[in-house]
Design an enzyme around this catalytic site. Structure first.
Site, PDB file in Angstrom:
ATOM      1  CG  ASP A   1      -2.252   0.730   0.916  1.00 47.86           C
ATOM      2  OD1 ASP A   1      -2.257   1.607   0.036  1.00 47.86           O
ATOM      3  OD2 ASP A   1      -3.258   0.431   1.574  1.00 47.86           O
TER       4      ASP A   1
ATOM      5  CD  GLU B   1     -19.757   6.188   4.915  1.00 48.97           C
ATOM      6  OE1 GLU B   1     -19.637   5.273   5.751  1.00 48.97           O
ATOM      7  OE2 GLU B   1     -20.677   6.216   4.083  1.00 48.97           O
TER       8      GLU B   1
END
Length: 638
Positions: A248, A460
């Protein structure tokens, strides 16, 4: 006679060609291929390439492309064939855009064919900010849809990949976002094998996914992007994964800066590469030459990684005559086509979940509605349509715009924002609650009210991309944020019938609404034209068929600690209390009759195949689709 190097000989296998190509590189050149923005090597005719591209629900961050509903919404279709079709369109548009970029010598980020999607983590807790990127809380549903998406992206040509999919984030990853660079997810072997790994196993063994991305966190003490257990023992040795592994973004520096499992950058890159992480999204791998000089990593280990990377590029046809690569012929005109836009709208319709429809208030009869009030911070919001990891649409239709388009010409459509999405006022210089009175006024003048509440990806989302700094992208609780609950209650006091449309990527504890509001629709982040799909649902142009891919809980208090990765009392499989709306729930305008349920065996052994059949008949007044759900439970005896 000119001799063709082996790596340019299209009659040889990609692996043999990749090995030959890497054998001709210097160590510096090899290392230059191991970061996401890999360098050109002119003497070997290797163009520069940026590995980082996104395609969660459409080609993202690279200009105009067809936008589909957010992944959690697509999960609500429970439809593998539809997800395969969606991914096929995404890869077609990815190819169309890539082919045009290549013609323009544009090798920038988000212009390649290696898509870092799908996200097949398990949405174990509704507070996780990135849960809307996933296919929900169930390992089986996640696995089936993940496989379909991967196959759609990669295509079915016998020689070349259409694009390369990447299953992420491996593994045991679902928050907290604010701590992801230092967090250790502790998980039992049972939960690891039964919940967190199955979707990845299917991605590898069934879908033959080309890439896997490691997670930021540690799992049982090992940093995921350098985990011997995850990357070597399970992924490569046990499952036989042959593709490449990427970190990542900037996760390798977390080894020493966040997790504290290494002392410096050189140790970190050595740990990652020695455990099979081939590509670095970031720049830490520029330290690999130092790691080699300090005898912490061998050139042979580096070779293995670069060979895997070159093999992927060759499978995508990047070193072959374009006339021999079928996908190189896809023209730019295939991008954002009329047919693709129509499919996106159809998918949006199929994601809608009808949670409540008291006295069949829905669908509304447009001939009986003379005035309608559209109220709420998400009523005219594009952000509420798009989710995160999004591209640019050539056409947007908000809920307000969709309703304006569908009602009769003489119907008055009132609009009021009502409140900010999460702040206590809309205008900075105003008093708190500066838009509620207007909302009440338009409600009083209308026959019916459509309330558009919920969240968007600013609340979110991913750590670093959020406006909710306190939670780093995660939700603090399951309540409607800001003044939304008060707005709903004030409008309710007018006595006008209310249709509540929730635009969010996760479950909300809407207990008051469930008790007081006659109709509730969960619309997710429904894509650029989502407002059109919502409006046509409200006025009965189709019957809703979506089912919840997540549990809607009654309160935050009943949830375990967010940082506890044990599955006890989590999701429909293990929860102890009654749900507000259970996993798999969703109403229709029609009615379906089930009969003639047959099963080939009354007792089932482990790993035994059985045959089941059931007759489903639409006995209602509307055309509709029905998802047939079968649940199995195990009885353990001592």
């Amino acid at each position: 006679m000119k001799v063709i190097p082996k790596y340019k000989n299209e009659n040889l296998s990609f692996e043999d060609r990749a090995k030959d190509l890497v054998s001709k590189m210097t160590l510096f050149e090899k290392v230059s291929q191991m970061t996401y923005n890999s360098a050109a090597i002119d003497r070997l005719d290797i163009p520069s390439y940026n590995w980082w591209n996104e395609a969660l629900h459409g080609v993202a961050r690279a200009g105009v492309a067809t936008m589909f509903p957010q992944a959690i919404g697509m999960a609500a279709t429970f439809d593998e064939e539809l997800i395969y079709q969606v991914a096929g369109v995404i890869s077609t548009e990815g190819r169309a855009k890539y082919n045009e970029s290549q013609r323009k010598k544009d090798h920038d980020i988000y212009k390649g064919l290696t898509f870092w999607a799908p996200n097949i983590n398990i949405f174990r807790d509704p507070r996780w900010g990135r849960g809307h990127e996933t296919y929900g809380e169930d390992p089986y549903l996640t696995g089936r849809l993940g496989v379909a998406f991967i196959k759609g992206l990669q295509g079915n040509d016998k020689r070349y990949m259409k694009s390369a999919a990447c299953a992420k984030h491996f593994a045991v990853h679902s928050g907290p976002e604010a701590k992801r660079h230092s967090f250790n997810a502790v998980v039992s072997k049972k939960d690891l094998r039964e919940t967190y790994l199955p979707s990845f196993k299917e991605a590898v063994k069934e879908a033959n996914v080309e890439a896997v991305m490691g997670a930021y966190n540690r799992t049982n003490g090992e940093a995921c992007c350098g985990s011997k257990t995850l990357l070597n023992d399970i992924l490569r040795d046990e499952w036989g994964f042959k593709g490449h592994i990427t970190s990542d973004c900037w996760a390798i520096k977390d080894f020493h800066e966040g997790h504290g499992i290494t002392s410096n950058a050189v140790e970190s890159v050595a740990l990652a590469v020695n455990n099979g992480c081939d590509l670095n999204c970031g720049n830490m791998y520029l330290n690999l030459y130092l790691a080699y000089k300090e005898e912490m990593v061998t050139e042979e280990t580096i070779d293995k990684s670069v060979i895997r990377l070159m093999n992927t590029r060759m499978k995508l046809g990047m070193f072959d005559d374009p006339t021999n690569v079928p996908f190189a012929k896809i023209p730019y005109e295939e991008n954002d086509s009329k047919e693709h836009l129509e499919l996106a709208l159809d998918v949006s319709r199929k994601t809608m979940v009808l949670l409540k429809n008291e006295d069949n208030i829905l669908p509304l009869d447009k001939n009986k509605i003379k005035s309608i009030a559209v109220i709420g911070p998400n009523a005219n919001s594009r952000d509420a349509l798009i989710g995160n990891y999004y591209g640019t649409s050539s056409k947007y239709v908000t809920v307000l715009e969709g309703l304006q388009q569908v009602v009769n010409q003489d119907t008055r459509v009132y609009y009021a924002q009502g409140c900010h999405l999460f702040k206590d006022k809309v205008e900075n210089l105003a008093m708190p609650e500066d838009r509620i009175a207007e909302a009440v006024s338009v409600a009083q003048r209308s026959d019916v009210v459509v309330m558009c509440l919920g969240l968007d990806a600013n609340i979110e989302g991913e750590e670093g991309d959020d406006s909710n700094a306190q939670a780093g992208g995660d939700k603090m609780d399951l309540n409607l944020p800001g003044l939304q609950q008060k707005l709903l209650e004030e409008v309710y006091k007018t006595g006008k019938p209310i249709i509540l449309v929730l635009l969010s990527g996760s479950a909300l504890a809407i207990n008051w609404a469930d008790e007081h509001i006659p109709a509730i629709v969960q619309a997710w982040y429904p894509s650029a034209q989502g407002g059109k799909a919502i409006a046509s649902l409200i006025f009965g142009e189709y019957s809703p068929s979506g089912k919840l891919p997540v549990t809607f809980y009654k309160s935050t208090q009943e949830l375990p600690d967010f940082e506890d990765y044990a599955m006890k009392n989590r999701t429909y499989r293990y929860m102890e209390n009654e749900a507000l709306y259970p996993f798999g729930y969703g109403l229709s305008y029609s009615k379906f009759e089930y009969s003639n349920l047959r099963i080939s065996k009354s007792e089932i052994e482990i790993n035994e195949t059985i045959n089941l059949s059931v007759t489903v008949k639409n006995i209602g007044e509307y055309e509709g689709d029905e998802t047939v759900e079968l649940y199995r439970s195990e009885e353990h005896t001592s």
